[in-house]
Design a protein around this motif. Structure first.
Motif, PDB file in Angstrom:
ATOM      1  N   SER A  58      28.901  43.408  31.490  1.00 38.47           N
ATOM      2  CA  SER A  58      29.667  44.381  32.264  1.00 38.47           C
ATOM      3  C   SER A  58      29.594  45.760  31.625  1.00 38.47           C
ATOM      4  N   ASP A  91      28.961  42.971  39.933  1.00 38.97           N
ATOM      5  CA  ASP A  91      29.711  42.192  40.927  1.00 38.97           C
ATOM      6  C   ASP A  91      29.957  40.768  40.429  1.00 38.97           C
ATOM      7  N   LYS A 134      32.615  40.638  37.778  1.00 39.22           N
ATOM      8  CA  LYS A 134      33.955  40.778  38.363  1.00 39.22           C
ATOM      9  C   LYS A 134      34.389  39.494  39.056  1.00 39.22           C
ATOM     10  N   ILE A 135      33.445  38.824  39.739  1.00 36.71           N
ATOM     11  CA  ILE A 135      33.773  37.566  40.417  1.00 36.71           C
ATOM     12  C   ILE A 135      34.167  36.510  39.405  1.00 36.71           C
ATOM     13  N   ARG A 148      37.533  36.994  38.022  1.00 33.83           N
ATOM     14  CA  ARG A 148      38.566  37.015  39.059  1.00 33.83           C
ATOM     15  C   ARG A 148      39.191  38.407  39.180  1.00 33.83           C
ATOM     16  N   LYS A 149      38.374  39.428  39.005  1.00 33.63           N
ATOM     17  CA  LYS A 149      38.875  40.794  39.087  1.00 33.63           C
ATOM     18  C   LYS A 149      38.187  41.581  40.195  1.00 33.63           C
ATOM     19  N   LEU A 150      37.573  40.881  41.150  1.00 37.18           N
ATOM     20  CA  LEU A 150      36.889  41.564  42.245  1.00 37.18           C
ATOM     21  C   LEU A 150      37.914  41.940  43.315  1.00 37.18           C
ATOM     22  N   ARG A 169      32.108  42.922  51.963  1.00 40.49           N
ATOM     23  CA  ARG A 169      31.660  41.796  51.153  1.00 40.49           C
ATOM     24  C   ARG A 169      31.058  40.678  52.013  1.00 40.49           C
ATOM     25  N   ILE A 187      26.065  35.453  43.937  1.00 41.71           N
ATOM     26  CA  ILE A 187      27.099  36.421  44.328  1.00 41.71           C
ATOM     27  C   ILE A 187      27.687  36.050  45.686  1.00 41.71           C
ATOM     28  N   LEU A 212      31.587  35.375  46.467  1.00 40.61           N
ATOM     29  CA  LEU A 212      32.332  36.164  47.452  1.00 40.61           C
ATOM     30  C   LEU A 212      33.004  35.266  48.497  1.00 40.61           C
ATOM     31  N   GLU A 228      35.913  33.535  46.968  1.00 38.97           N
ATOM     32  CA  GLU A 228      37.046  34.444  46.834  1.00 38.97           C
ATOM     33  C   GLU A 228      37.831  34.532  48.142  1.00 38.97           C
TER      34      GLU A 228
END
Length: 447
Positions: free
Chosen positions: A216, A271, A274-275, A278-280, A327, A404, A408, A411
């Motif tokens: 990151s 991305d 972040k996924i 768990r911060k997306l 997304r 990804i 998504l 999520e």
């Protein structure tokens, strides 16, 4: 350590010794009962023959039979009186025969009365010891069953349950203190292995988190200079630094294209990080799914025309979904671009929507390509993995698109998957859980 084997040996030994002891007593009582019954039969036979004799000298055959009984008489006093009678019969002394005849008959009646009482007592003993043996057999069987269940079956079941939990990544149970026996050794060994695996997993999680943080940070720091490099390359191609010869312009075009690909890779890594953390952030809103699919199809028309592939949307229903529009479009774009890249010229790529029996909205992207083997399907949604074959050459990409897309969709609370048979094309799909029908004049939320 008290082993199960030693305890089982002691239990079985006690059971065998007790059973043999009671069995011996029962057999002894039964043998005595048979002996008393045999003496009773002899006494009855003697009484019957002496009554028929009536003091008269018997025939030689009858006399030999009476002599044969003498050796079997008991006690000695009875045998002595019977021997005196036989001697009197042999001597022909009728007066002594009559006297001793009466005495022997009286002794036999008394012997029969006494023996009958003994037989009743022995019959009770046989019944008593037989009942004890049956009860001992029942108690021994139940004790053995209880022992095996408590010492072997239950600990094995508990250990098996823990192994199954461990196999399915459920590590929340407390490690119990194992017993000092063979099952306890197995449990102690499993506890040691499980603790070692859990410790290694914690280390791997720490390393994975460190890796994600590094990616990151590195990706974020790389994106800024790459953006500057791309801007500089674009300016040079536009002629700011003067006219360029065709070779130089071609080289700058390649550099700009590869810079774009590197920026996309960095964005994908960001991305994915972040996924995984768990911060997306998701900006959910009710969106027309038909419009979103149509926008995705329109954005890929150029790629489809270049590959001579036709994009189709089958029977779109007026459906709205509570999603992050950008997304989910990213997911659709990934599925559609992959389908276009791996479809033969002239084949259609279709998008189909349906409601599953679980009342989830299912969006499918179908192609007519070469399909994917079962072993390759298992790794499709893994990071940095791409499926290749001689008929489907590697198409340039990061290997992160499907990973990804999977993150998504998850999520959003849905699932992704693929159905494919080699030679018959593939169907990539994902599900959405929050959706509703839209009809002219009113809107109905799906049950």
């Amino acid at each position: 350590m008290t082993s199960i084997q030693s305890r089982l040996f002691v239990l079985c030994s006690l059971f065998v010794v007790a059973t043999m002891g009671i069995g011996y007593l029962a057999n002894q009582a039964f043998s005595d009962l048979r002996l008393r019954r045999m003496h009773m039969d002899i006494s009855h036979d003697i009484s019957y023959r002496l009554q028929d004799l009536g003091g008269i000298k018997p025939s030689s055959d009858e006399f030999r039979k009476l002599q044969g009984y003498r050796a079997q008489l008991w006690p000695p006093r009875r045998m002595e009186e019977f021997s005196n009678l036989l001697q009197s019969l042999s001597d022909g002394n009728s007066r002594l025969v009559k006297q001793r005849h009466i005495v022997v008959l009286k002794n036999e009646l008394e012997f029969q009365r006494f023996t009958r009482q003994e037989m009743i007592h022995l019959e009770h003993q046989v019944l008593y010891f037989g009942s004890i043996s049956a009860l001992l057999l029942l108690v021994g069987t139940l004790s053995l069953y209880y022992f095996l269940r408590r010492s072997v079956v239950r600990p094995m079941h508990d250990l098996s349950r823990k192994m199954v939990d461990f196999l399915h990544d459920r590590y929340t149970y407390q490690f119990s203190v194992p017993a000092h026996d063979e099952i306890g050794q197995m449990q102690s060994t499993f506890n040691s292995l499980a603790q070692r695996v859990i410790s290694n997993m914690e280390q791997l999680r720490t390393l994975d988190q460190a890796k994600s943080d590094f990616l990151s940070i590195a990706s974020h720091e790389l994106r800024t200079p790459l953006t500057s490099i791309k801007g500089s390359l674009s300016l040079m191609r536009s002629g700011v630094a003067g006219n360029l010869d065709p070779l130089a312009e071609n080289l700058l075009g390649i550099a700009e294209s590869e810079t774009d690909r590197l920026i996309r890779l960095i964005n994908d890594i960001l991305d994915l990080a972040k996924i995984e953390a768990r911060k997306l952030p998701l900006k959910r809103e009710w969106t027309s799914l038909t419009d979103l699919i149509q926008v995705s199809l329109d954005s890929l028309q150029g790629l489809a025309q270049q590959a001579n592939v036709k994009l189709e949307l089958h029977d779109p229903a007026p459906i709205e979904a509570h999603i992050d529009r950008d997304r989910i479009q990213q997911v659709l774009t990934n599925f559609l671009s992959n389908a276009i890249k791996f479809s033969p010229a002239g084949a259609p790529v279709t998008v189909h929507c349906e409601v599953t029996p679980d009342n989830e909205l299912r969006i499918e992207v179908r192609d007519q390509g070469q399909g994917i083997s079962p072993e390759d399907q298992e790794m499709l949604f893994q990071k940095f993995r791409q499926v290749t074959s001689t008929k489907n050459p590697l198409v340039k990409g990061t290997g992160l698109g499907l990973a990804i897309a999977k993150g998504l969709v998850e999520e959003h609370g849905g699932l992704v998957g693929v159905r494919s048979v080699p030679g018959e094309g593939s169907v990539f799909f994902f599900t959405l859980v929050e959706w509703k029908y839209g009809r002219p004049g009113r809107m109905e939320v799906a049950a």
